[in-house]
Design a protein around this motif. Structure first.
Motif, PDB file in Angstrom:
ATOM      1  N   ASP A   1       0.760  -1.285  -0.119  1.00 33.22           N
ATOM      2  CA  ASP A   1      -0.103   0.001  -0.058  1.00 33.22           C
ATOM      3  C   ASP A   1       0.991   1.057  -0.070  1.00 33.22           C
ATOM      4  OD1 ASP A   1      -2.617   1.306   0.189  1.00 33.22           O
ATOM      5  OD2 ASP A   1      -2.365   1.767   2.215  1.00 33.22           O
ATOM      6  N   VAL A   2       2.011   1.146   0.799  1.00 34.13           N
ATOM      7  CA  VAL A   2       2.720   2.357   0.698  1.00 34.13           C
ATOM      8  C   VAL A   2       3.647   2.670  -0.475  1.00 34.13           C
ATOM      9  CG1 VAL A   2       5.036   3.231   1.666  1.00 34.13           C
ATOM     10  CG2 VAL A   2       3.355   2.300   3.417  1.00 34.13           C
ATOM     11  N   LYS A   3       3.804   1.536  -1.260  1.00 23.81           N
ATOM     12  CA  LYS A   3       4.502   1.601  -2.601  1.00 23.81           C
ATOM     13  C   LYS A   3       3.451   2.102  -3.505  1.00 23.81           C
ATOM     14  CE  LYS A   3       6.926  -1.215  -5.903  1.00 23.81           C
ATOM     15  NZ  LYS A   3       7.460  -2.683  -6.361  1.00 23.81           N
ATOM     16  N   ARG A   4       2.249   1.542  -3.361  1.00 25.67           N
ATOM     17  CA  ARG A   4       1.229   2.083  -4.312  1.00 25.67           C
ATOM     18  C   ARG A   4       0.899   3.633  -4.074  1.00 25.67           C
ATOM     19  NH1 ARG A   4      -4.166   3.089  -3.784  1.00 25.67           N
ATOM     20  NH2 ARG A   4      -3.964   2.393  -1.503  1.00 25.67           N
ATOM     21  N   ARG A   5       0.688   4.002  -2.908  1.00 22.25           N
ATOM     22  CA  ARG A   5       0.623   5.401  -2.653  1.00 22.25           C
ATOM     23  C   ARG A   5       1.663   6.338  -3.127  1.00 22.25           C
ATOM     24  NH1 ARG A   5      -3.303   6.521   1.461  1.00 22.25           N
ATOM     25  NH2 ARG A   5      -4.416   4.521   2.269  1.00 22.25           N
ATOM     26  N   ARG A   6       3.084   5.996  -3.097  1.00 20.25           N
ATOM     27  CA  ARG A   6       4.049   6.695  -3.406  1.00 20.25           C
ATOM     28  C   ARG A   6       3.919   6.828  -4.956  1.00 20.25           C
ATOM     29  NH1 ARG A   6       8.644   4.198   0.252  1.00 20.25           N
ATOM     30  NH2 ARG A   6       8.537   5.392   2.153  1.00 20.25           N
ATOM     31  N   ALA A   7       3.678   5.521  -5.567  1.00 20.95           N
ATOM     32  CA  ALA A   7       3.490   5.742  -7.180  1.00 20.95           C
ATOM     33  C   ALA A   7       2.483   6.735  -7.666  1.00 20.95           C
ATOM     34  CB  ALA A   7       3.094   4.186  -7.503  1.00 20.95           C
ATOM     35  N   GLN A   8       1.409   6.527  -6.945  1.00 25.57           N
ATOM     36  CA  GLN A   8       0.215   7.469  -7.201  1.00 25.57           C
ATOM     37  C   GLN A   8       0.523   9.277  -7.098  1.00 25.57           C
ATOM     38  OE1 GLN A   8      -3.017   6.295  -4.850  1.00 25.57           O
ATOM     39  NE2 GLN A   8      -3.914   4.691  -6.347  1.00 25.57           N
ATOM     40  N   LYS A   9       1.371   9.389  -6.011  1.00 23.40           N
ATOM     41  CA  LYS A   9       1.834  10.608  -5.846  1.00 23.40           C
ATOM     42  C   LYS A   9       2.771  11.152  -6.873  1.00 23.40           C
ATOM     43  CE  LYS A   9       3.563  13.409  -1.822  1.00 23.40           C
ATOM     44  NZ  LYS A   9       4.643  14.238  -2.423  1.00 23.40           N
ATOM     45  N   ALA A  10       3.418  10.165  -7.189  1.00 20.37           N
ATOM     46  CA  ALA A  10       4.562  10.676  -8.275  1.00 20.37           C
ATOM     47  C   ALA A  10       3.772  10.815  -9.618  1.00 20.37           C
ATOM     48  CB  ALA A  10       5.615   9.528  -8.219  1.00 20.37           C
ATOM     49  N   THR A  11       2.926  10.174  -9.567  1.00 19.00           N
ATOM     50  CA  THR A  11       2.137  10.191 -10.741  1.00 19.00           C
ATOM     51  C   THR A  11       1.495  11.803 -10.937  1.00 19.00           C
ATOM     52  OG1 THR A  11       1.880   7.893 -11.328  1.00 19.00           O
ATOM     53  CG2 THR A  11       0.406   9.290 -12.742  1.00 19.00           C
TER      54      THR A  11
ATOM     55  N   ASP B   1       2.296  14.445  -9.108  1.00 18.33           N
ATOM     56  CA  ASP B   1       3.192  15.360  -9.171  1.00 18.33           C
ATOM     57  C   ASP B   1       3.619  15.892 -10.591  1.00 18.33           C
ATOM     58  OD1 ASP B   1       3.029  15.715  -6.506  1.00 18.33           O
ATOM     59  OD2 ASP B   1       4.871  14.396  -5.770  1.00 18.33           O
ATOM     60  N   ASP B   2       3.866  14.466 -11.386  1.00 21.67           N
ATOM     61  CA  ASP B   2       4.325  14.657 -12.756  1.00 21.67           C
ATOM     62  C   ASP B   2       3.356  15.178 -13.786  1.00 21.67           C
ATOM     63  OD1 ASP B   2       6.963  13.582 -11.896  1.00 21.67           O
ATOM     64  OD2 ASP B   2       6.361  11.608 -12.692  1.00 21.67           O
ATOM     65  N   THR B   3       2.247  15.101 -13.285  1.00 22.78           N
ATOM     66  CA  THR B   3       0.927  15.428 -14.366  1.00 22.78           C
ATOM     67  C   THR B   3       0.967  17.208 -14.473  1.00 22.78           C
ATOM     68  OG1 THR B   3      -0.504  13.831 -13.833  1.00 22.78           O
ATOM     69  CG2 THR B   3      -1.674  15.653 -14.739  1.00 22.78           C
ATOM     70  N   PRO B   4       1.442  18.028 -13.404  1.00 17.60           N
ATOM     71  CA  PRO B   4       1.293  19.299 -13.725  1.00 17.60           C
ATOM     72  C   PRO B   4       2.635  19.889 -14.676  1.00 17.60           C
ATOM     73  CG  PRO B   4       0.704  19.111 -11.550  1.00 17.60           C
ATOM     74  CD  PRO B   4       1.089  17.758 -12.093  1.00 17.60           C
ATOM     75  N   LYS B   5       3.966  19.129 -14.326  1.00 17.99           N
ATOM     76  CA  LYS B   5       5.111  19.323 -15.123  1.00 17.99           C
ATOM     77  C   LYS B   5       4.644  19.066 -16.568  1.00 17.99           C
ATOM     78  CE  LYS B   5       8.067  18.223 -11.281  1.00 17.99           C
ATOM     79  NZ  LYS B   5       9.065  17.234 -10.785  1.00 17.99           N
ATOM     80  N   GLU B   6       3.980  18.055 -16.848  1.00 19.74           N
ATOM     81  CA  GLU B   6       3.762  17.520 -18.407  1.00 19.74           C
ATOM     82  C   GLU B   6       2.685  18.843 -19.106  1.00 19.74           C
ATOM     83  OE1 GLU B   6       4.912  15.444 -20.133  1.00 19.74           O
ATOM     84  OE2 GLU B   6       6.239  14.430 -18.759  1.00 19.74           O
ATOM     85  N   LYS B   7       1.898  19.416 -18.080  1.00 23.00           N
ATOM     86  CA  LYS B   7       1.150  20.462 -18.864  1.00 23.00           C
ATOM     87  C   LYS B   7       1.848  21.713 -18.745  1.00 23.00           C
ATOM     88  CE  LYS B   7      -3.215  18.803 -16.664  1.00 23.00           C
ATOM     89  NZ  LYS B   7      -4.231  19.287 -15.726  1.00 23.00           N
ATOM     90  N   GLU B   8       2.947  22.223 -18.079  1.00 26.80           N
ATOM     91  CA  GLU B   8       3.742  23.243 -18.186  1.00 26.80           C
ATOM     92  C   GLU B   8       4.808  23.153 -19.242  1.00 26.80           C
ATOM     93  OE1 GLU B   8       3.812  26.121 -16.402  1.00 26.80           O
ATOM     94  OE2 GLU B   8       2.245  25.523 -15.275  1.00 26.80           O
ATOM     95  N   ARG B   9       5.058  21.906 -19.516  1.00 20.37           N
ATOM     96  CA  ARG B   9       5.990  21.813 -20.756  1.00 20.37           C
ATOM     97  C   ARG B   9       5.162  21.975 -21.932  1.00 20.37           C
ATOM     98  NH1 ARG B   9       7.805  16.773 -18.368  1.00 20.37           N
ATOM     99  NH2 ARG B   9       9.616  16.933 -17.242  1.00 20.37           N
ATOM    100  N   GLY B  10       3.896  21.665 -21.915  1.00 21.11           N
ATOM    101  CA  GLY B  10       3.012  21.791 -23.139  1.00 21.11           C
ATOM    102  C   GLY B  10       2.778  23.162 -23.294  1.00 21.11           C
ATOM    103  N   LYS B  11       2.490  23.957 -22.279  1.00 17.09           N
ATOM    104  CA  LYS B  11       2.373  25.428 -22.595  1.00 17.09           C
ATOM    105  C   LYS B  11       3.720  26.253 -23.160  1.00 17.09           C
ATOM    106  CE  LYS B  11      -1.050  26.069 -19.068  1.00 17.09           C
ATOM    107  NZ  LYS B  11      -1.251  26.586 -17.678  1.00 17.09           N
ATOM    108  N   ASP B  12       4.859  25.895 -22.549  1.00 12.98           N
ATOM    109  CA  ASP B  12       6.092  26.350 -23.015  1.00 12.98           C
ATOM    110  C   ASP B  12       6.205  26.073 -24.742  1.00 12.98           C
ATOM    111  OD1 ASP B  12       6.421  27.257 -20.522  1.00 12.98           O
ATOM    112  OD2 ASP B  12       7.842  25.724 -19.828  1.00 12.98           O
ATOM    113  N   ASP B  13       5.928  24.828 -25.039  1.00 11.94           N
ATOM    114  CA  ASP B  13       6.319  24.350 -26.375  1.00 11.94           C
ATOM    115  C   ASP B  13       5.150  25.337 -27.259  1.00 11.94           C
ATOM    116  OD1 ASP B  13       8.040  22.507 -25.581  1.00 11.94           O
ATOM    117  OD2 ASP B  13       6.630  20.853 -25.682  1.00 11.94           O
ATOM    118  N   LYS B  14       4.187  25.771 -26.822  1.00 12.84           N
ATOM    119  CA  LYS B  14       3.315  26.726 -27.698  1.00 12.84           C
ATOM    120  C   LYS B  14       3.961  27.923 -27.950  1.00 12.84           C
ATOM    121  CE  LYS B  14      -0.866  24.287 -26.554  1.00 12.84           C
ATOM    122  NZ  LYS B  14      -2.301  24.268 -26.084  1.00 12.84           N
TER     123      LYS B  14
END
Length: 201
Positions: A176-186, A188-201
């Motif tokens: 469960d700890v491993k699963r929660r960490r993976a969910q948190k990491a995912t 946290d990575d989602t906003p960064k991907e969105k920011e990269r998309g905006k910069d590319d535009k």
């Protein structure tokens, strides 16, 4: 259960019918089951099962202690009855000491006799012939020895079930700890991907 106790059991089984703890080979597969949607609920359920095992262990330890105190008393009584049998046809008096109270003994002389009184428990005493008394005590000794063996087997079985349950709880908690960490990491990575998309535009 009286009839069942005479049957031989597998080393992995219990004389008392104690349920066997489930060993989880694959935690991922185990947690996909419908009843295991929430890891905390599963751990709570396993903890309840562990507490039941602990309760049964206390009960069996008390029973083992009682049997271990009974067996020497039965052996002593049986030895006395056998001695009385050997001397019943003689004029020889048996000199002995009997328990008056805790750690207080009194000397007694027993004349030859073919009768003896035995305590049966619950403040009940009955008179028996020596042959009958020997048979009863021998049977009681056999039953007590067998029961002690079964209780010790079940205590070993219970310890194994406690260990299995504790290991399963730890593995599910880590999963469960491993699963929660993976969910948190995912997450946290989602906003960064969105920011990269905006910069590319």
């Amino acid at each position: 259960m009286a009839g069942d106790s005479d049957k031989p059991v597998d080393e992995s089984k219990s004389f008392m019918g104690i349920p066997e703890a489930q060993f989880v080979e694959d935690v991922d597969t185990f947690m996909t089951k419908e009843d295991n949607a929430n890891a905390q609920d599963v751990i709570r359920r396993l903890d309840e099962q562990l507490n039941k095992y602990k309760f049964m262990e206390v009960h069996l330890q008390a029973r083992r202690k009682k049997l271990k105190s009974q067996i020497p008393d039965i052996k002593s009584s049986l030895q006395i009855v056998k001695e009385m049998k050997t001397r019943k046809d003689t004029a020889e008096v048996i000199e002995t000491r009997f328990l008056l109270s805790d750690q207080v003994y009194m000397k007694a002389n027993i004349p030859p006799t073919d009768r003896v009184c035995l305590w049966l428990g619950a403040n009940v005493m009955l008179e028996y012939g020596l042959e009958e008394a020997e048979g009863l005590l021998s049977k009681n000794l056999g039953n007590a020895t067998k029961n002690l063996t079964q209780v010790e087997h079940d205590l070993d079985f219970l310890r194994n079930q406690c260990t299995t349950t504790e290991v399963t709880m730890a593995r599910i908690y880590n999963w469960d700890v491993k699963r929660r960490r993976a969910q948190k990491a995912t997450a946290d990575d989602t906003p960064k991907e969105k920011e990269r998309g905006k910069d590319d535009k």
